[in-house]
Scaffold this motif. Structure first.
Motif, PDB file in Angstrom:
ATOM      1  N   TYR A 390       0.683  -1.286   0.094  1.00 56.49           N
ATOM      2  CA  TYR A 390      -0.080   0.026  -0.161  1.00 56.49           C
ATOM      3  C   TYR A 390       0.857   1.260  -0.071  1.00 56.49           C
ATOM      4  CZ  TYR A 390       1.165  -0.404   4.939  1.00 56.49           C
ATOM      5  OH  TYR A 390       1.822  -0.574   6.253  1.00 56.49           O
ATOM      6  N   ASN A 421      -2.626   5.478   5.178  1.00 54.43           N
ATOM      7  CA  ASN A 421      -2.284   4.439   4.559  1.00 54.43           C
ATOM      8  C   ASN A 421      -3.555   4.210   3.236  1.00 54.43           C
ATOM      9  OD1 ASN A 421      -0.485   4.001   6.250  1.00 54.43           O
ATOM     10  ND2 ASN A 421      -1.509   2.020   7.129  1.00 54.43           N
ATOM     11  N   GLY A 423      -4.775   1.832   0.336  1.00 53.87           N
ATOM     12  CA  GLY A 423      -4.514   0.373  -0.394  1.00 53.87           C
ATOM     13  C   GLY A 423      -5.746  -0.045  -1.050  1.00 53.87           C
ATOM     14  N   ARG A 548      -1.525  -9.243   1.091  1.00 53.46           N
ATOM     15  CA  ARG A 548      -1.189  -7.707   1.395  1.00 53.46           C
ATOM     16  C   ARG A 548      -0.139  -7.787   2.315  1.00 53.46           C
ATOM     17  NH1 ARG A 548      -6.075  -4.376   2.271  1.00 53.46           N
ATOM     18  NH2 ARG A 548      -4.559  -2.819   1.788  1.00 53.46           N
TER      19      ARG A 548
END
Length: 635
Positions: A390, A421, A423, A548
């Motif tokens: 991310y 963040n 993502g 992830r």
């Protein structure tokens, strides 16, 4: 022609009347043998060019052949005085006979420089008439060098204050133990000269910069083929450091140079200490060139000033950079330095950098050091970085104090962190404020290319998150690097650099309640050129939500690397080969740490700009090869 012959005869007679070279205790007998009578020869050749070289078409006066063991044949053939006269085609028989008479003494002198003092020599001169011969005469020298002289004993003596100074006992022992010609070793003139010079360097490197070689003698017993060496060093007075006198600085306060140098008044002179101070001044950014030297002409050697000859750097400097790395691809950067900000006089270093994974803007302001060595510091940073799977938009503000010593750096500061963040699934931004303390100790044998020693860095932070739920947390981090020498790679000309193990450990922990929204920039990721090779930059993290990668609260990294010098054709090179194993893990809980392993091999090159390394590593978990490139050493 008669006048030319007379001039030639006088030149040769003058050369032959010169006394033979005395080997001991004079130095450089072989060099003197090569230089003898060269001007007279040139003056006697009206047809020679400006360099003294006869016409190429002129027939040699004689040929020269040396029959001797390999250990001495090439040396004699290269340095015999006869070689100087071989191309003088109009030499008479009488002149050649005189040269041959002097050649025996010349050959004995040359053999003595190699340690052969009882040779057997046979010189033969014969005519070689006929048009097919390369010269009308042939000279053959047959040599049986006899036994080589070896060292029977070596005595190193001292005069002056060093002889009775108890504080100099270690220095005396170091010179004696480091003496280059030990009993049992062969004697040569060059080794004898080198040993005396090395001892003098060791004497003048610490405490006694005005030391000198007071006398030396090599007593040769040709019958027994032994040498007894005696060397006397006169230390001269003990020198202690006085103040720093800055010369050449017009833009910056000389006090800055004095405080950056960190030379202690009254400390005994040490050349290594001055070189380290010189490197600090050169790296400070205030000066384009720096040269430090002790004033040995000062009236009081116990308070001798250190002269710092400097050239000021420009007040402002901008540098545009283009680069690339295996972790983040092509990179563009712009760095700006202002060495004296208006009103406050601080030094500011600002940077903008763009690459495939990071867009960064930062500035760091540092005050000049105070008398106690501490200085104020502040910095600001904003960046957008691809971290794991991310993107992180983050910012950081820092303000505090720092101090750099010879081996130890310390800082304490207040820090604000912000991170958001983005993502596949957005997360809420987080922020925190923390109080931090950092300590770094460096104990390497070289700051640029270490081969022995260790470094340790520790940091501790106590903070609180600023977004709900507000929770306290602690952040600890430690990093250790050690070099352990192993065996040596032998070269024909001497010992090459030692091989060694490079051991590296790294660990960190963020301790907080599981719900605490600690900014991701305060947590950990690893992988890349300087951590776990075989994986991409920050590719190893805590894995959640499928595949992830997210930063984690716990970090553990270890590495073992064997570095071995490369010897080629019997000579040490500037290259080293390496094999290594790296392992690292990141997780949100200690029990979830699972090591990702990388193995590989590489090459190190001691380049003029610093050590360069190229490593090819295989990531066992990633199942792929990666090339890692890096320049320089930093801890």
């Amino acid at each position: 022609m008669l006048r030319t012959r007379a001039g030639l005869f006088l030149a040769l007679a003058g050369a032959l009347l010169l006394p033979g070279c005395s080997l001991l205790p004079r130095q450089g007998a072989d060099d003197a043998a090569q230089r003898r009578a060269v001007p007279a020869v040139v003056a006697a050749l009206p047809d020679a060019d400006a360099s003294g070289t006869p016409p190429a078409a002129q027939r040699p006066a004689f040929t020269l052949e040396v029959n001797a063991p390999d250990a001495v044949r090439d040396y004699l053939a290269r340095h015999l005085d006869l070689q100087r006269y071989r191309m003088l085609g109009d030499l008479s028989d009488a002149e050649v006979a005189r040269l041959l008479g002097a050649a025996e003494g010349n050959a004995r002198d040359l053999l003595g420089t190699l340690g052969y003092f009882a040779p057997t020599l046979t010189l033969e001169l014969r005519d070689t008439p006929g048009g097919g011969a390369p010269a009308p005469r042939a000279v053959t020298i047959t040599v049986e060098p006899g036994p080589r002289t070896h060292i029977a004993e070596a005595h190193v003596g001292f005069a002056g204050p060093i002889a009775a100074d108890g504080d100099a006992a270690a220095q005396r022992a170091g010179i004696e133990n480091g003496w280059g010609l030990k009993p049992g070793q062969p004697f040569t003139q060059s080794a004898w000269d080198d040993a005396k010079a090395a001892g003098l360097r060791a004497l003048t490197a610490r405490r006694y910069p005005a030391g000198r070689l007071a006398g030396s003698q090599a007593a040769i017993d040709a019958d027994a083929a032994t040498a007894r060496l005696d060397v006397q060093y006169d230390s001269g007075p003990l020198y202690r450091l006085g103040g720093v006198q800055v010369r050449g600085s017009e833009r910056y306060d000389p006090v800055i140079a004095e405080r950056l140098a960190r030379l202690q008044r009254g400390a005994a002179y040490d050349q290594a200490t001055l070189l380290e101070a010189q490197a600090r001044l050169a790296a400070s950014g205030y000066y384009d060139s720096v040269f430090l030297m002790l004033d040995t002409e000062a009236p009081d050697p116990l308070a001798a000033p250190v002269i710092a000859q400097v050239r000021d750097a420009k007040l402002q400097k901008a540098v545009f950079g283009v680069g690339a790395s295996t972790d983040s691809g092509p990179r563009l950067s712009l760095d700006h330095t202002h060495n004296q900000l208006p009103l406050i006089g601080w030094r500011a270093v600002s940077r903008i950098s763009l690459d495939r994974k990071t867009r960064l803007a930062s500035t760091a302001w540092d005050a000049p050091p105070e008398e106690n060595g501490w200085h104020w510091l502040t910095s600001a940073l904003v960046q957008r970085e691809t971290t794991g799977s991310y993107d992180v938009s983050s910012g950081r503000l820092r303000g505090g104090r720092g101090k750099s010593g010879d081996h130890i750096d310390r800082t304490y500061y207040l820090q604000y962190d912000y991170a958001s963040n983005q993502g596949a699934e957005s997360s809420s931004p987080s922020a925190a404020v923390s109080v931090n303390y950092g300590w770094t100790g460096r104990y390497f044998d070289s700051a640029l290319e270490p081969t022995r020693g260790m470094g340790l860095a520790l940091s501790l932070g106590l903070g609180s998150t600023l977004h709900a739920p507000r929770e306290p947390y602690t952040r600890t981090y430690a990093r250790w690097l050690g070099y352990q020498p192993l065996g040596s790679a032998e070269a024909a000309g001497g010992e090459a650099r030692r091989s060694r193990l490079a051991l590296r450990l790294e660990g960190g922990a963020v301790v907080a309640r599981s719900a605490a929204p600690v900014p991701s920039t305060e947590m950990f990721l690893t992988g890349g050129d300087t951590t776990v090779r075989g994986y991409g930059y920050n590719q190893i993290g805590a894995r959640v939500d499928g595949d992830r990668t997210f930063a984690g609260r716990y970090l553990a990294v270890g590495s073992v690397e064997w570095q071995r010098p490369i010897v080629r054709n019997g000579e040490a090179t500037a290259f080293e080969s390496t094999v290594f194993v790296d392992a690292g893990a990141v997780a949100n809980k200690p029990r979830d740490l699972q090591a990702k392993v990388g193995v590989g091999a590489g090459v190190r090159w001691r380049s003029p700009v610093g050590p360069m390394q190229a490593d090819l590593a295989y990531g066992v978990d990633a199942r792929r090869l990666r090339l890692h490139l890096r320049v320089g050493f930093a801890f």
